[in-house]
Design a protein around this motif. Structure first.
Motif, short mmCIF file in Angstrom:
data_model
loop_
_atom_site.label_atom_id
_atom_site.label_comp_id
_atom_site.label_asym_id
_atom_site.label_seq_id
_atom_site.Cartn_x
_atom_site.Cartn_y
_atom_site.Cartn_z
N GLU A 34 0.73 -1.12 -0.25
CA GLU A 34 0.02 -0.08 -0.03
C GLU A 34 0.87 1.43 0.01
O GLU A 34 0.72 2.15 -0.70
N GLU A 35 1.85 1.33 0.70
CA GLU A 35 2.61 2.57 0.81
C GLU A 35 3.35 2.80 -0.25
O GLU A 35 3.61 3.83 -0.73
N LEU A 36 4.11 1.63 -0.87
CA LEU A 36 4.81 2.08 -2.17
C LEU A 36 3.93 2.38 -3.24
O LEU A 36 4.28 3.40 -3.89
N MET A 37 2.73 1.76 -3.40
CA MET A 37 1.83 2.16 -4.49
C MET A 37 1.15 3.42 -4.37
O MET A 37 1.41 4.33 -5.31
N ARG A 38 1.00 3.97 -2.98
CA ARG A 38 0.36 5.34 -2.70
C ARG A 38 1.75 6.54 -3.23
O ARG A 38 1.15 7.26 -3.65
N LYS A 39 3.05 5.87 -2.71
CA LYS A 39 3.75 7.16 -3.16
C LYS A 39 4.26 6.99 -4.56
O LYS A 39 4.42 8.09 -5.11
#
Length: 613
Positions: A211-216
């Motif tokens: 999630e965090e990687l995709m959001r960034k």
């Protein structure tokens, strides 16, 4: 995975069921429209029959009053036409006892009326005018006519009741389908919610890790690109929607016209193969359809601002005054027409025939909006559109304009309708009551002439459409529209050279000119035309297409005039952006005839140019 796919399968099955049910409903509505159209045609036959009976009565009474045999012409024409009208009614009559009974009443009453008319005429011819008038006053004829009208009213009520019953059935089916569709959509929503919940539970572990990687990545790399792509897609969808509406309207109308032409020509071929020559009606039907197709093309060119215009200095007051008879014929006696003409009105520089067409289009739309009962007002005025107005209307240049307004007391327009009113093929009229091109044609002509058009309307209060044409600054002589006077008869002795690269168009144009009595030679190219000019110095006029390979029509005309300065030239084409039409305006030094044209238009143009000094 198979269990996860089951809700999706069921959802698609429900969607397919909804689409199929909607298709059945649409087919039922189409059948209802066809039944309504046939009912209207059936009623028109009865109206025609009543009109024939009235014509016969009018002819009889005119003869009894004046003794002039010429007054019997309507009577004789009616007697000749009534059997055919009754035959057409019989062919369209459904096997309904009530309707058949009423038709028999009508036939009996017609027979009585015809007998009464024939007897009065015979008595008058024998010199017994008093007895003839006594027979008229006896009321036998009036009773027969009353019986005819009563039976026709009964048939209208029966037909109306049948159509209402069909509509009620369709409404009931649509109501059940609407409830079924809502239930199916709810089920689809539940299936989707279940699938989403199941999928989220099974992939939550992976989603949390990424999630965090995709959001960034989305925030840093794709945000601007996504927005631009979305905006581009919206613009493309709007363009495609407009193009789809335009092409769909064109295809629909042209298919209807081509169907008439092809059917008429096929029937004519079959009749000629059987050595039958009663093909006049078929030819008239094909010609009418071709004329409507040409008119549709002209309207589309007007909307696209590419129609060839012949602007003149126009006095709008004089033009509106000269249209009074035309408007009264077009609108009928039930529409009250009022003109309010401004004193000291400025002149404008525009195509007078197109201004007339624009006013006529607006007047016909107003008549339909008033249901043929109301008041139409045509007003002229000097108007100044200032910078403030121009700032809120990007396409308008501030300045002085001649304003022509057409107002009605009809049903008015909603804001949504006003926003789409000038779109081609958009119409609020019933099926087969309008093409949806009238206002778009007005819009295209006004914009092509450098003007502005504005709609003011309130639902239930009526509509005003104002046309603003730029003021002409120059001499105050106003030119009258061309083409109003009849063509002058002239001896046909000239030789004409036709130049056209399309063999079929060349053959049809050549045959038309020969039908008009001219001596015609033809060529398929500019080089061949120059060779034939050298061989035939007696050629009086060059009739040439403009768009041709190697040497276009303009270059051919220049070369031909260099060799034969006295040669007359007429250009023709189906295009407008070419060598003799610039920005939609015909060059002042050329004679032009737009394709397609009729034989009458061709003959008038040839004589106009050949007779010109």
């Amino acid at each position: 995975m198979r269990w996860q796919s089951l809700p999706l399968f069921l959802g698609f099955a429900l969607l397919a069921l909804i689409v199929g049910a909607r298709a059945v409903l649409v087919e039922g509505q189409r059948a209802n429209r066809e039944a309504a159209r046939e009912a209207i045609e059936y009623q028109e036959l009865f109206s025609g029959l009543l009109s024939l009976a009235q014509d016969a009565e009018i002819g009889q009474r005119g003869y009894l009053l004046t003794g002039e045999k010429s007054y019997l012409e309507p009577y004789r024409r009616a007697l000749d036409s009534i059997p055919g009208q009754l035959a057409r009614i019989d062919s369209m009559t459904v096997p309904d006892d009530q309707i058949v009974q009423q038709i028999n009443h009508i036939k009996d009453a017609l027979s009585q009326k015809q007998a009464e008319l024939a007897e009065t005429i015979a008595l008058y011819d024998q010199g017994d005018a008093t007895k003839a008038l006594e027979l008229v006053r006896s009321g036998q004829g009036k009773a027969a006519m009353d019986q005819i009208r009563t039976s026709m009213d009964t048939i209208r009520r029966i037909g109306g009741a049948a159509i209402s019953a069909r509509d009620a059935h369709t409404d009931q089916v649509e109501a059940w389908l609407r409830l079924g569709s809502l239930g199916a959509l709810l089920a689809i929503f539940l299936f989707g919610a279940y699938t989403i919940r199941l999928s989220r539970r099974r992939f939550r572990e992976v989603a949390v890790a990424q999630e965090e990687l995709m959001r960034k990545n989305i925030a840093l790399g794709n945000e601007i690109q996504t927005r631009e792509k979305a905006e581009s897609q919206i613009r493309q969808m709007q363009k495609m929607e407009a193009i789809g509406q335009l092409t769909g309207g064109i295809a629909h109308d042209f298919n209807n016209m081509l169907a008439v032409i092809i059917s008429a020509m096929n029937l004519a071929q079959r009749k000629l193969a059987r050595d039958e020559h009663d093909i006049q009606k078929l030819i008239e039907a094909a010609t009418d359809a071709a004329s409507r197709a040409a008119n549709l093309t002209s309207r589309l060119l007007a909307f696209s601002r590419q129609q060839p215009l012949a602007p003149q200095i126009v006095d709008a007051n004089r033009l509106v005054t000269g249209m009074s008879d035309l408007l009264r014929r077009a609108l009928g006696e039930t529409i009250r027409i009022e003109t309010v003409l401004a004193g000291g009105l400025w002149k404008t520089h525009a195509d007078p025939s197109q201004i007339e067409n624009a006013i006529l289009n607006l007047a016909v739309n107003a008549r339909d909006a008033m249901d043929e009962d109301g008041k139409l007002t045509i007003e002229t005025a000097n108007s100044h559109l200032d910078d403030t107005y121009a700032a809120t209307h990007a396409e308008v240049a501030a300045g002085q304009y001649v304003m022509v307004a057409v107002s009605d007391t009809g049903s008015g327009m909603t804001p949504d309708v006003m926003a789409k009113a000038f779109e081609p093929f958009f119409t609020t009229k019933p099926v087969n009551k309008g093409t949806g091109l009238g206002l778009s044609q007005v819009f295209g002509f006004v914009k092509q002439s450098g003007g502005h058009v504005k709609i003011y309307s309130e639902p239930g209060e009526g509509t005003t459409i104002k046309i603003y044409l730029p003021r002409f600054f120059g001499p105050e002589e106003a030119a009258t529209p061309a083409g109003r006077s009849g063509s002058l008869a002239a001896p046909v002795t000239e030789t004409i050279l036709v130049v056209e690269d399309d063999a079929r168009v060349r053959a049809s144009t050549t045959d038309a000119m020969r039908e008009l009595g001219y001596t015609v030679i033809h060529a398929a190219s500019g080089q061949e035309a120059l060779q034939k000019l050298a061989e035939t110095p007696a050629v009086a006029l060059l009739f040439t297409d403009i768009i041709m390979p190697t040497m276009n029509g303009r270059k051919l005309a220049e070369e031909a005039l260099a060799r034969m300065p006295q040669l007359k030239v007429i250009f023709t084409t189906g295009f407008t952006r070419n060598a003799v039409v610039h920005n939609g305006v015909i060059d002042h030094d050329v004679h032009f005839l737009a394709k397609p044209f009729t034989i009458d238009q061709l003959g008038a143009k040839l004589r106009e140019v050949l007779d010109k000094e």
